[in-house]
Design a protein around this motif. Structure first.
Motif, PDB file in Angstrom:
ATOM      1  N   UNK A 306      -0.877  -0.475  -1.124  1.00 45.94           N
ATOM      2  CA  UNK A 306      -1.352   0.904  -1.035  1.00 45.94           C
ATOM      3  C   UNK A 306      -0.793   1.594   0.205  1.00 45.94           C
ATOM      4  N   UNK A 307      -0.729   0.883   1.314  1.00 54.16           N
ATOM      5  CA  UNK A 307      -0.156   1.478   2.519  1.00 54.16           C
ATOM      6  C   UNK A 307       1.297   1.867   2.296  1.00 54.16           C
ATOM      7  N   UNK A 308       2.042   0.996   1.673  1.00 55.58           N
ATOM      8  CA  UNK A 308       3.466   1.242   1.500  1.00 55.58           C
ATOM      9  C   UNK A 308       3.744   2.331   0.478  1.00 55.58           C
ATOM     10  N   UNK A 309       3.007   2.318  -0.620  1.00 60.47           N
ATOM     11  CA  UNK A 309       3.352   3.173  -1.755  1.00 60.47           C
ATOM     12  C   UNK A 309       2.495   4.427  -1.899  1.00 60.47           C
ATOM     13  N   UNK A 310       1.356   4.457  -1.198  1.00 58.42           N
ATOM     14  CA  UNK A 310       0.479   5.620  -1.342  1.00 58.42           C
ATOM     15  C   UNK A 310       0.219   6.293  -0.011  1.00 58.42           C
ATOM     16  N   UNK A 311      -0.321   5.574   0.950  1.00 52.68           N
ATOM     17  CA  UNK A 311      -0.699   6.187   2.220  1.00 52.68           C
ATOM     18  C   UNK A 311       0.513   6.723   2.976  1.00 52.68           C
TER      19      UNK A 311
END
Length: 384
Positions: A306-311
């Motif tokens: 999620x950090x890499x692809x969204x946040x």
């Protein structure tokens, strides 16, 4: 009609020995007579729900700014989802549901506008003035900043609820700042609230990311947790597209997998330790409410994804940078000339340092009120 004493008797009959009982609550900072038909923890919950800070959560960012769309979580809907899941866990583990709910509903009251980017910006601006942390700010909201009663500041919650808020897992040394023993862990109720917060935002941020198109279903096949969900839902291949019903099905299953694992693992921990009081739970070397090793690894991988692809996606980063500009310019302008602060903040300057008053003022804002304040300060066509 059930009176408070009967409700307390029911708790003693149903809850486990390690649960926090309302009749054994540790009192309030300012003595008050208790309600005739609510337990102390039910009263805490009600006070939080009726607070101004709780209402403002409706227009505070979770990940997507409030104006991005009607579907995405806000800080309020996230809080309600955390409370719902945590109550389910508390009921299954025979912990005190009302205390768990009060902690969950209060855990994000101190969050500033624009999500974690707002918090990071305020922390940077306050670096030489004690820093800024939303967990500690939540504690200050319920103990100092809410003004609803003539006899005291804050909400005068029980020490049990305050302890649960203060023990919310964080790198910030909140226990010492709140005058609590840093060696003690949270009660089982506090631990349930803590793990549910993380569980909920992982699942629901994934839902929002899929709905926004920032994450494609095919990308998730690299995650072991996603492959597990596909297997449980009897997919013969990893989906590259999800309609709305299928997306809901996956997120619902993800929450269920997380909750099931926590309950099974925590039950095993409790059976091994056999705590006979809330204090025994707090004196353990590690939290009893936890994931299994395998699920913890899957949860960490999901969070990293999620950090890499969204946040860090371009839309979210743009919102973050915009938020940073708004907050930084509002903050520096008000510090340079505090006469621009509202009247109630001018009064607070008699009690708190200038930088803290400005940070408190900004942290209390919703996304839209922060934008409006920015326009009032810098837009020549906007009335002050």
């Amino acid at each position: 009609m059930l009176n408070r004493e009967q409700l307390e008797d029911n708790e003693a009959l149903i809850l486990a020995d390690y649960a926090a009982l309302s009749r054994n609550q540790q009192g309030r900072l300012y003595p008050e007579s208790e309600s005739s038909y609510r337990t102390a923890f039910q009263r805490d919950r009600d006070r939080i729900i009726h607070s101004a800070a709780f209402r403002r959560l409706e227009y505070k960012t979770q990940v997507f700014a409030n104006d991005e769309g009607d579907y995405y979580r806000t800080r309020l809907t996230h809080t309600l989802e955390v409370a719902q899941i945590a109550r389910t866990m508390a009921r299954a583990l025979r912990a005190n549901e009302d205390l768990v709910e009060a902690i969950c509903l209060g855990h994000d009251l101190g969050h500033p506008p624009f999500g974690h980017s707002g918090e990071d910006t305020l922390n940077k601006l306050m670096q030489d003035h004690g820093g800024f942390n939303h967990n500690y700010q939540s504690y200050r909201v319920v103990t100092e900043l809410e003004r609803r009663y003539p006899q005291f500041t804050g909400l005068n919650l029980t020490r049990d609820t305050l302890f649960g808020l203060a023990k919310h897992e964080t790198d910030y040394n909140l226990s010492e700042r709140a005058g609590l023993d840093p060696k003690l862990r949270g009660t089982l109720e506090a631990q349930i609230a803590n793990i549910t917060d993380e569980l909920a935002y992982n699942a629901h941020d994934l839902d929002d990311g899929l709905n926004a198109g920032l994450i494609e279903p095919g990308e998730l096949a690299e995650l072991e947790i996603w492959r597990l969900l596909c297997d449980r839902l009897r997919y013969t291949s990893y989906p590259t597209q999800l309609d709305e019903i299928a997306r809901h099905e996956f997120i619902r299953e993800l929450v269920g997998v997380f909750v099931d694992d926590v309950l099974v693992t925590t039950t095993a921990q409790l059976e091994e330790v056999k705590p006979t009081s809330p204090r025994m739970v707090q004196e353990q070397g590690a939290n009893l409410v936890c994931y299994s090793g395998a699920m913890h690894s899957m949860e960490k991988s999901l969070k990293a994804f999620l950090y890499e692809n969204m946040y860090y996606s371009f839309r979210v980063v743009r919102m973050k940078r915009r938020a940073e500009r708004f907050i930084e310019q509002i903050f520096t302008t008000l510090v340079a000339d505090p006469r621009q602060l509202p009247k109630e903040c001018q009064t607070d300057l008699k009690t708190y340092p200038l930088h803290r008053v400005v940070a408190d003022y900004i942290a209390s804002m919703t996304d839209r009120s922060a934008v409006l304040e920015y326009r009032r300060l810098f837009d020549p066509l906007m009335r002050p």
